[in-house]
Each structure stands twice: as C-alpha cells, then as structure tokens.
Scaffold this active site. Structure first.
Site, PDB file in Angstrom:
ATOM      1  N   LYS A  32      -9.489   2.428  -1.757  1.00 51.15           N
ATOM      2  CA  LYS A  32      -9.692   1.824  -0.433  1.00 51.15           C
ATOM      3  C   LYS A  32     -11.037   2.214   0.177  1.00 51.15           C
ATOM      4  O   LYS A  32     -11.350   3.408   0.323  1.00 51.15           O
ATOM      5  CB  LYS A  32      -8.551   2.254   0.493  1.00 51.15           C
ATOM      6  CG  LYS A  32      -8.526   1.596   1.859  1.00 51.15           C
ATOM      7  CD  LYS A  32      -7.224   1.981   2.562  1.00 51.15           C
ATOM      8  CE  LYS A  32      -7.058   1.346   3.921  1.00 51.15           C
ATOM      9  NZ  LYS A  32      -5.736   1.716   4.492  1.00 51.15           N
ATOM     10  N   CYS A  50      -4.875  -2.806   2.926  1.00 50.08           N
ATOM     11  CA  CYS A  50      -4.603  -2.678   4.363  1.00 50.08           C
ATOM     12  C   CYS A  50      -5.816  -2.998   5.237  1.00 50.08           C
ATOM     13  O   CYS A  50      -6.217  -4.149   5.347  1.00 50.08           O
ATOM     14  CB  CYS A  50      -4.041  -1.295   4.648  1.00 50.08           C
ATOM     15  SG  CYS A  50      -3.275  -1.185   6.301  1.00 50.08           S
ATOM     16  N   GLU A  52       0.855  -1.195   0.000  1.00 53.34           N
ATOM     17  CA  GLU A  52       0.000   0.000   0.000  1.00 53.34           C
ATOM     18  C   GLU A  52       0.892   1.247   0.000  1.00 53.34           C
ATOM     19  O   GLU A  52       1.956   1.239   0.624  1.00 53.34           O
ATOM     20  CB  GLU A  52      -0.841  -0.022   1.283  1.00 53.34           C
ATOM     21  CG  GLU A  52      -1.664   1.235   1.550  1.00 53.34           C
ATOM     22  CD  GLU A  52      -2.200   1.286   2.984  1.00 53.34           C
ATOM     23  OE1 GLU A  52      -1.494   0.818   3.913  1.00 53.34           O
ATOM     24  OE2 GLU A  52      -3.326   1.784   3.176  1.00 53.34           O
TER      25      GLU A  52
END
Lengths: 307, 307
Positions: free
Chosen positions: A127, A172, A47
């Site tokens: 995300k 993540c 990430e």
C-alpha cells in the site's frame, strides 16, 4: 462479449480480535467456493483480511503489534486457501499485514497478493497511500494508526497478467487518489482490484460521515470511467469490535456504472462478467491517451507533494 | 461560513449560426443582471459563448473559419458586457475562440478569461485537452473538429486571485481528465470554473450516449471531492442547429455533492454560496496532500502519454 472474465468480490463481515487465522480462512474458503459455484474465475478479498483491523488500537508492545502480521505466505494457516484455489482453479486477491526483512532491516507493509488459478502467487503490491496518523489520540473513540504500523514501500503500483487481461492492485485509501488508477492504466491495467476497511465514523473529520458510501462509490466509478477500466472494490464491513465498517462492495465498469453491488454488511459474494475489450474500446475514442493526454502540462503532479 | 463567495453559473441555450455577437452579448448581460440581482459576485459563462459551436462543421475557407474567432477582447461587440460587469461589480468567466499572433505565427485557441469586478481581465486560459478529430468524417451527422480548428497551447493551467480565493480555469473536455484539477489544486486553486459544449450524441462512440449526463457530473463531483475544491461547470445547452447539447450545469462542492443544478436546457442562472474555507478544512485531513501524496510513485503520469 469477446474477452470476458468472471470476477467476484468476497465481502467479509467483521472479524473479532479473538478470531483465529484458522477461523478466518474457513470463511474465506466458504466464500471462494460460493463464488466458484457461480462461475467466478477470480475472487477479490478485502484489505487486511486475516485479522481484525488492528490499526484502531494504540499498541506499544512490538510483539503484540507483530502478532497481526504474516511472516510467510502461504503459512500453515493460509495454505488451505491456496489449496482450495488450485483445486477449484480460481485465482484470488488477498490483503494482509506483511512482516519482512529488507537488507537486514525489519519492514511492515499493508500488502495484497494476486494468486493465479494454479494456486501460485503471481504478484505482490504494498500500500502506497497510508491514511490516518502516527500519534496517539486518546480522546478519540478509536485510532487509525496505519502511519504508525506500516512503512511506505519503495516499490509502487504494478500490473500483472491474469488470463487474457492485465490486472493491477491497490488498497483502501489508495482508491481516493486519482494517481493510483492513472499510473496503472498507463501501465496497461484493465482491472484494478482493491480491498478496504473504512470506518463509517471518522473521529477527526466527522462532517462527511453521512457521505461515506457516496464517496466510496464516487471515486471508484470516476476511476473506472476516466481510466477505461473495471474497478473491483471489496469491503470488510459491518460491526467489528468498537467500530462500524462501511460495506458497499462493488464492481465499477469502464462506463462508470456499478454493475455489481453488495446488499448486506456481512460475508457476501458479488459477481460480474467483465468484458475487458470494453476497456480497449473506450481507449480508442474519448480516452485515447496517446491522442489526448498533454503530459507537458502535468509537471507539478510529480514535482509537488503539498498544495 | 467564514470565507463565502457567491458564485453563479449562467447556462445558455443554443446559439444559432446566424445569431450576431450583439444578440449573444445582450443575452449574456441579461444573465449577468439576473445573477447580480440574486447576489452573485462572479458569473461563469459557457465555452465558446459568443457564437454557435462551429467545430461541428467541416470548413475549408480560412476566412469563414476565422469569422468565429475574436481578434481582440473586449471588442466593440463585447465591451457592453465588460461595462455591465464594472457597473454591477460582478466578475465573470467567458469562453471564446481566440485568434492571435505569436512570434509572427497565427494561432487559434479555445480560450477562457477571468474578468474582475472592475471589468478588467485578470487571467487567460487556453484549452489543453482538445477533443474530437482533425479529419473530415462526412458519413457522420456532424463533426467535432476541435483538433482541426484549435492549437494546443504552450501555456497550461493557471490559478488567479479573485476576492479572497484562488480560482482556476478549464474548458469542456478538460473536465474528464483528472490531471486538470490536480494540477490546479497543487497550485492552490479552491474553485475551478469550466464551460462546456457537449453533444448528447457522439457519432463515433454512441454506446455511452445515454450516460452523458451521468458522466458529466461524475467527473466534476469526483474532482471536487478528490481535490477539496468547488467545481463550477456551465453548459451551452439544448437544441443548436443540427445537434442537441447537454445541459446539467452545476456547482460541485468539496464534499462531491452537487449544490446547485440547472433544471432547463436554456438560458438559466444557478447560484451557490461557496465557503472557500471548506477547501482548507478538507486539505488538513483526508486530503492533506503534503502528508499523503507519494509523488515518487507517480512518475509515469508525466512521462507517458499512451498506455
């Protein structure tokens, strides 16, 4: 092995605040070449791979904040990575901070792209589960300001073709939420790729610091098993400015087992030959979704945000 | 420890086909007394606790099938268990096969009840995720005919008060589906109790037999962590007629750690003092559902059954 794909994870050690894109991209290309030499068809990077993990700092100057973001991809700095991929015929997943404009409004996303073996961008994911906080907490040794610096996207989880398989992307904190993998599995994903930056000390919830490696693997192993998929989790690891980031990059199989695991906290390639037909085997029996799921009893999952 | 509850799991060894309800209830009462002597306020028994695991046999005579079911609860045979619970002021979870009538139609359910410390039934849950198959597979050493002998209920997952906490119930195969725990967490559950009968050899999917204990714990530990709850999983274990059943009864904490674990494959009490305030601690930070869940991106979970 009837539908194998060689997948690598390219863990990275810390990136200093003053490290340039050019320096980082040179490291990425070295990892890409290492993975290619070992037979990789696809390399998963972490990430926010192009800079240090900047959400650890409270910043008020928008120009300073935006300096960590990319306004084009590839850019002059990242084009050599795309060219190396095309030369080697290796695809990759890359996480970065994306600055863009939508209907005249500026948007900041924590983004990942999937690049094919021809060096072309195949898919983009932004995300969904932004962790941390938006307020300044000066009493803490560092911040985790993803809720301040990034927007929640209107587009959600997608699945893209890569070779003979179906690939999804997450980032993540997405990995801690079972909905992440389930949505992609229902869309056909056989592999979920995800990069992460995870401090081993969480200042506002320290009682689980000693379990951070356990939790990291637990959620990915459970996801691999319960969704009959491979999960490729890749860290930015080790000392980075004033925080220490969890390593433990791994590939979890549909059995839930970890079949490749990083052993350092620095730049390191892990690799596994993943037979995607295993996913289909598992989905014909215990995890035959059509036979066993009872969606009429799942309603609150999409109705209710809070407990 | 600000909101502790002493929870026991009462694992049971195999129950022979010719063992009577009276014999089984005597074993249950012995386990209840053992748990009470160690401070338990609540005892979780396995799935289908009153008889052998009969779905392993193909049967065509409905009277023979129905002989494994209960038409009332408590019955003459089970009343001594309820009386012992009231005497000792210990609640319990009990799994059994339930035969009932709904709007003139006969229904068969794989059921669990929660009984309060006053010996009264507080809640009832009927198994949502029925595993196995409905067809006869005579080439296999045994069957797994839950899809033949049980109906999928119209009522789903519930949550009930017990002492100062919120308790949910699940049964066996439910534990492999992340939706099970998420639905109950969203309804406020702090503890999920579940009993199971799991053969260590699955004739139609043998490649994971060696991982059955790992999978059993993996799904419950991940659920405890991801839903900030305690999960109490209790086996009917060991040799039972012509199959061998997985043990490994455990209590998983909101940390994902196993805090109590059976070490035998027979009748055995495990116990842990569970501080339910830990659930609320975890739900204020990393697993603050209201802050972090993004239900607008979860739609397919409740829309689509198959991949």
């Amino acid at each position: 092995m009837t539908r194998p794909v060689m997948i690598a994870g390219a863990q990275m050690g810390g990136i200093a605040r003053n490290e340039s894109r050019k320096q980082v991209v040179a490291r990425l290309i070295a990892l890409l070449r290492d993975a290619h030499a070992r037979g990789a068809e696809l390399v998963v990077f972490p990430e926010l791979t192009l800079t240090t993990f900047f959400p650890r700092w409270w910043m008020e100057d928008q120009a300073e904040i935006d300096s960590f973001f990319e306004t084009e991809m590839p850019s002059a700095a990242t084009r050599p990575l795309f060219e190396a991929a095309r030369e080697l015929k290796v695809g990759f997943y890359l996480g970065y901070a994306e600055l863009t404009t939508e209907a005249g409004a500026t948007r900041h996303y924590n983004t990942a792209i999937l690049v094919g073996r021809d060096g072309q961008i195949v898919g983009k994911y932004r995300k969904v589960h932004l962790p941390g906080h938006a307020d300044h907490r000066p009493h803490m040794p560092y911040q985790h300001l993803e809720k301040r610096y990034f927007d929640v996207p209107t587009d959600g989880f997608g699945v893209w073709d890569f070779g003979a398989g179906k690939f999804g992307m997450a980032i993540c904190n997405d990995r801690r939420w079972p909905e992440t993998y389930r949505v992609m599995a229902l869309k056909g994903a056989e592999v979920v790729m995800l990069g992460y930056n995870t401090p081993t000390h969480i200042p506002w919830e320290p009682i689980y610091d000693h379990l951070s490696a356990f939790h990291n693997h637990l959620v990915m192993q459970a996801a691999g098993y319960q969704n009959a998929m491979f999960v490729v989790g890749v860290a930015k690891a080790g000392k980075e400015e004033n925080s220490y980031l969890l390593g433990g990059s791994c590939i979890a199989a549909p059995s839930g087992e970890i079949i490749a695991l990083a052993s350092t906290d620095g730049d390191e390639v892990i690799l596994a030959r993943c037979d995607l037909d295993l996913c289909q085997y598992n989905r014909k029996a215990l995890f035959n979704f059509a036979e066993h799921r009872q969606v009429q009893h799942y309603g609150v999952i999409t109705e209710r945000r809070p407990a």
